[in-house]
Design a protein around this motif. Structure first.
Motif, PDB file in Angstrom:
ATOM      1  N   THR A 170       0.856  -1.242   0.113  1.00  0.00           N
ATOM      2  CA  THR A 170       0.085   0.064  -0.067  1.00  0.00           C
ATOM      3  C   THR A 170       1.006   1.113  -0.273  1.00  0.00           C
ATOM      4  O   THR A 170       0.276   2.137  -1.128  1.00  0.00           O
ATOM      5  CB  THR A 170      -0.844   0.009   1.390  1.00  0.00           C
ATOM      6  OG1 THR A 170      -1.614  -0.731   1.350  1.00  0.00           O
ATOM      7  CG2 THR A 170      -1.706   1.218   1.296  1.00  0.00           C
ATOM      8  N   PHE A 171       1.881   1.174   1.629  1.00  0.00           N
ATOM      9  CA  PHE A 171       2.480   2.383   1.002  1.00  0.00           C
ATOM     10  C   PHE A 171       3.813   2.500   0.523  1.00  0.00           C
ATOM     11  O   PHE A 171       4.747   1.623   0.833  1.00  0.00           O
ATOM     12  CB  PHE A 171       2.566   2.664   2.411  1.00  0.00           C
ATOM     13  CG  PHE A 171       1.818   3.241   2.638  1.00  0.00           C
ATOM     14  CD1 PHE A 171       1.130   4.835   3.057  1.00  0.00           C
ATOM     15  CD2 PHE A 171       0.992   2.333   3.900  1.00  0.00           C
ATOM     16  CE1 PHE A 171      -0.133   4.915   3.368  1.00  0.00           C
ATOM     17  CE2 PHE A 171       0.234   2.724   4.651  1.00  0.00           C
ATOM     18  CZ  PHE A 171      -0.664   3.756   4.197  1.00  0.00           C
ATOM     19  N   LEU A 229     -17.666   0.898   2.096  1.00  0.00           N
ATOM     20  CA  LEU A 229     -16.979   1.775   2.350  1.00  0.00           C
ATOM     21  C   LEU A 229     -16.115   3.042   1.834  1.00  0.00           C
ATOM     22  O   LEU A 229     -16.098   3.437   1.929  1.00  0.00           O
ATOM     23  CB  LEU A 229     -18.073   2.352   3.772  1.00  0.00           C
ATOM     24  CG  LEU A 229     -18.531   3.681   4.492  1.00  0.00           C
ATOM     25  CD1 LEU A 229     -20.074   3.516   3.678  1.00  0.00           C
ATOM     26  CD2 LEU A 229     -19.472   3.250   5.791  1.00  0.00           C
ATOM     27  N   THR A 230     -14.948   2.342   2.761  1.00  0.00           N
ATOM     28  CA  THR A 230     -13.746   2.498   2.482  1.00  0.00           C
ATOM     29  C   THR A 230     -13.286   2.971   0.874  1.00  0.00           C
ATOM     30  O   THR A 230     -13.026   3.840   0.634  1.00  0.00           O
ATOM     31  CB  THR A 230     -13.035   2.042   3.329  1.00  0.00           C
ATOM     32  OG1 THR A 230     -12.695   1.809   4.477  1.00  0.00           O
ATOM     33  CG2 THR A 230     -11.310   2.532   2.908  1.00  0.00           C
ATOM     34  N   ASP A 254      -6.907 -11.628  -0.514  1.00  0.00           N
ATOM     35  CA  ASP A 254      -6.084 -11.394   1.180  1.00  0.00           C
ATOM     36  C   ASP A 254      -7.205 -10.839   2.213  1.00  0.00           C
ATOM     37  O   ASP A 254      -7.211 -11.031   3.195  1.00  0.00           O
ATOM     38  CB  ASP A 254      -6.228  -9.270   0.610  1.00  0.00           C
ATOM     39  CG  ASP A 254      -4.720  -9.530  -0.370  1.00  0.00           C
ATOM     40  OD1 ASP A 254      -3.634 -10.316  -0.553  1.00  0.00           O
ATOM     41  OD2 ASP A 254      -4.830  -8.790  -1.529  1.00  0.00           O
ATOM     42  N   GLU A 255      -8.597  -9.958   1.748  1.00  0.00           N
ATOM     43  CA  GLU A 255      -9.533 -10.472   2.444  1.00  0.00           C
ATOM     44  C   GLU A 255     -10.445 -11.525   2.891  1.00  0.00           C
ATOM     45  O   GLU A 255     -10.492 -10.997   3.996  1.00  0.00           O
ATOM     46  CB  GLU A 255     -10.840  -9.429   1.393  1.00  0.00           C
ATOM     47  CG  GLU A 255     -10.610  -7.980   1.138  1.00  0.00           C
ATOM     48  CD  GLU A 255      -9.411  -8.082  -0.172  1.00  0.00           C
ATOM     49  OE1 GLU A 255      -9.388  -8.872  -0.431  1.00  0.00           O
ATOM     50  OE2 GLU A 255      -8.910  -7.074  -0.908  1.00  0.00           O
ATOM     51  N   TYR A 295      -5.638   0.008  -3.140  1.00  0.00           N
ATOM     52  CA  TYR A 295      -5.279   0.670  -1.865  1.00  0.00           C
ATOM     53  C   TYR A 295      -5.591   0.564  -0.910  1.00  0.00           C
ATOM     54  O   TYR A 295      -5.584   0.250   0.236  1.00  0.00           O
ATOM     55  CB  TYR A 295      -4.169   1.699  -2.106  1.00  0.00           C
ATOM     56  CG  TYR A 295      -3.419   1.570  -3.359  1.00  0.00           C
ATOM     57  CD1 TYR A 295      -1.987   0.209  -3.408  1.00  0.00           C
ATOM     58  CD2 TYR A 295      -3.805   2.110  -4.225  1.00  0.00           C
ATOM     59  CE1 TYR A 295      -1.356   0.116  -3.955  1.00  0.00           C
ATOM     60  CE2 TYR A 295      -2.796   1.307  -5.322  1.00  0.00           C
ATOM     61  CZ  TYR A 295      -1.298   0.524  -5.282  1.00  0.00           C
ATOM     62  OH  TYR A 295       0.124   0.276  -6.461  1.00  0.00           O
ATOM     63  N   SER A 296      -7.055   1.704  -1.232  1.00  0.00           N
ATOM     64  CA  SER A 296      -7.879   1.794   0.499  1.00  0.00           C
ATOM     65  C   SER A 296      -8.629   0.410   1.050  1.00  0.00           C
ATOM     66  O   SER A 296      -8.575   0.702   1.964  1.00  0.00           O
ATOM     67  CB  SER A 296      -8.846   2.938  -0.149  1.00  0.00           C
ATOM     68  OG  SER A 296      -9.502   2.414  -1.094  1.00  0.00           O
ATOM     69  N   MET A 297      -8.901  -0.177  -0.050  1.00  0.00           N
ATOM     70  CA  MET A 297      -9.022  -1.676   0.466  1.00  0.00           C
ATOM     71  C   MET A 297      -7.653  -2.598   0.979  1.00  0.00           C
ATOM     72  O   MET A 297      -8.483  -2.808   2.549  1.00  0.00           O
ATOM     73  CB  MET A 297      -9.230  -2.457  -0.696  1.00  0.00           C
ATOM     74  CG  MET A 297      -9.738  -3.850  -0.587  1.00  0.00           C
ATOM     75  SD  MET A 297     -10.747  -5.081  -2.296  1.00  0.00           S
ATOM     76  CE  MET A 297      -9.739  -5.239  -3.092  1.00  0.00           C
ATOM     77  N   PHE A 298      -6.909  -2.643   1.134  1.00  0.00           N
ATOM     78  CA  PHE A 298      -6.030  -2.902   1.765  1.00  0.00           C
ATOM     79  C   PHE A 298      -5.953  -2.068   3.345  1.00  0.00           C
ATOM     80  O   PHE A 298      -5.517  -2.907   4.031  1.00  0.00           O
ATOM     81  CB  PHE A 298      -4.684  -2.685   0.966  1.00  0.00           C
ATOM     82  CG  PHE A 298      -4.543  -3.816  -0.095  1.00  0.00           C
ATOM     83  CD1 PHE A 298      -4.960  -4.325  -0.401  1.00  0.00           C
ATOM     84  CD2 PHE A 298      -3.394  -3.221  -1.376  1.00  0.00           C
ATOM     85  CE1 PHE A 298      -5.153  -5.341  -1.342  1.00  0.00           C
ATOM     86  CE2 PHE A 298      -3.006  -4.376  -2.444  1.00  0.00           C
ATOM     87  CZ  PHE A 298      -4.309  -5.348  -2.314  1.00  0.00           C
ATOM     88  N   ILE A 299      -6.030  -1.026   3.017  1.00  0.00           N
ATOM     89  CA  ILE A 299      -5.634  -0.131   4.466  1.00  0.00           C
ATOM     90  C   ILE A 299      -6.634  -0.955   4.864  1.00  0.00           C
ATOM     91  O   ILE A 299      -6.721  -0.854   6.106  1.00  0.00           O
ATOM     92  CB  ILE A 299      -5.493   1.200   4.801  1.00  0.00           C
ATOM     93  CG1 ILE A 299      -4.480   2.367   3.928  1.00  0.00           C
ATOM     94  CG2 ILE A 299      -6.493   1.707   5.230  1.00  0.00           C
ATOM     95  CD1 ILE A 299      -4.504   3.338   3.948  1.00  0.00           C
TER      96      ILE A 299
END
Lengths: 102, 241
Positions: A51-52, A84-85, B115-116, B171-175
């Motif tokens: 991600t980062f 939602l995220t 991943d999820e 990426y926001s899904m990974f977060i």
């Protein structure tokens, strides 16, 4: 066209083999505490390293990438919802990207 | 023998219930994938078949780019091996939570490791049953394929600014997957912070970046996990104290 299709199938086979081997053939409990701990930590470490910093450069502009990241972290913690995220960060990035066009 | 007799076995229904939010979460992400595929002028049916047979996020995106530039088979095999090696690790983790399941069922279950799905499955206190796991896979699979279909068909219609904005979805899904465990569990928080720091370090130091092209994330994660495993070994199942 045939090459594209073959490439997709090769991708599928490689990915399936990676997923399949441990779950299918590893029937014993891992005895080594170090290995057990390593496999406990690795998935989370891989996801955060993927991600980062790449998230910052995923939207076509650094500003919207950073703002989107902050929104994603906030919504993820407050809502605990994948959907939602994902939606909140995309909408935020879209708004920031549109504002930059004005 | 089932060592957790105090738990009810996990059912198919429970799996579907746990999988529904993942399926909803996948829709916008695979929509973004489908849009990207069309933007790279990859035929609609190719991206749909890819989603149906691969069920990976980062791996598909990388594969898509290689296909779009007319890359080689060797290139695509290597990329998938590196990016998707995390599924191998997840599969090792899950193998420790499966008891008395046949080879065929194990193989079928493994096809659904993402991943999820891993994130949800690994957090279960009970042993994983095939029924639960197949229920868990159902909605994410439908969401992933459906999103790809819609995205691939919309791809040529959407303006660039919208396509760019969808790039953050993955990426926001990974977060969303790692942030809550990292906050609740200090050891996981530690490994997430170290891994993030190392990944950024590799990215921003030019020599490291060149040296580790394509495997940067895996290397950062491996070092972070080794440090965490040495500093904070976790209690093994069935161990007292």
């Amino acid at each position: 066209m045939v090459k594209m299709l073959l490439m997709v199938l090769v991708m599928a086979v490689v990915t399936f083999i990676l997923r399949m081997i441990p779950l299918t053939f590893l029937r014993k409990k891992i005895r080594s505490r170090f290995l057990y701990s390593l496999f406990y930590y690795l998935p989370y470490a891989v996801l955060s390293a993927m991600t980062f910093p790449y998230i910052f450069f995923s939207t076509g502009s650094l500003v919207s990438g950073v703002v989107g990241t902050i929104v994603a972290i906030t919504v993820a913690i407050l809502s605990r919802s994948l959907a939602l995220t994902a939606v909140a960060s995309c909408v935020t990035v879209l708004v920031v990207n549109l504002l930059a066009l004005i | 023998m089932n060592t957790n007799k105090n738990f009810k076995p996990l059912t198919f229904k429970k799996g579907v219930k746990d999988g529904l939010p993942i399926g909803l979460g996948y829709f916008p992400v695979s929509l973004a994938f489908g849009v990207t595929a069309s933007a790279l002028s990859v035929p609609v049916f190719i991206s749909i078949i890819m989603s149906m047979t691969n069920l990976t996020s980062a791996g598909q995106l990388a594969g898509l780019k290689i296909i779009a530039i007319g890359g080689s088979f060797l290139q695509i095999i290597f990329t998938q091996l590196v990016i998707n090696s995390r599924y191998f690790l997840m599969s090792v983790s899950l193998s420790q939570k499966v008891e008395n399941v046949s080879t065929i069922k194990r193989m079928l279950m493994s096809a659904g490791i993402t991943d999820e799905i891993f994130g949800v499955a690994v957090s279960k206190k009970e042993p994983l049953t095939p029924k639960y796991f197949f229920g868990l896979i159902l909605c994410p699979y439908i969401g992933w394929v459906l999103g790809t279909v819609v995205g691939a068909c919309l791809g040529n219609v959407l303006p660039l600014v919208v396509v760019n904005s969808l790039g953050i979805a993955l990426y926001s899904m990974f977060i969303a997957i790692f942030s809550n465990p990292a906050i609740k569990n200090k050891k996981l928080g530690f490994v997430v912070l170290i891994s993030t720091a190392l990944s950024c370090l590799i990215y921003f130091v030019p020599t490291l970046n060149k040296l580790l092209t394509g495997v940067a994330s895996i290397v950062a994660a491996l070092i972070a996990s080794i440090i965490a495993a040495l500093l904070f070994p976790v209690k093994m199942e069935g161990e007292n104290g």
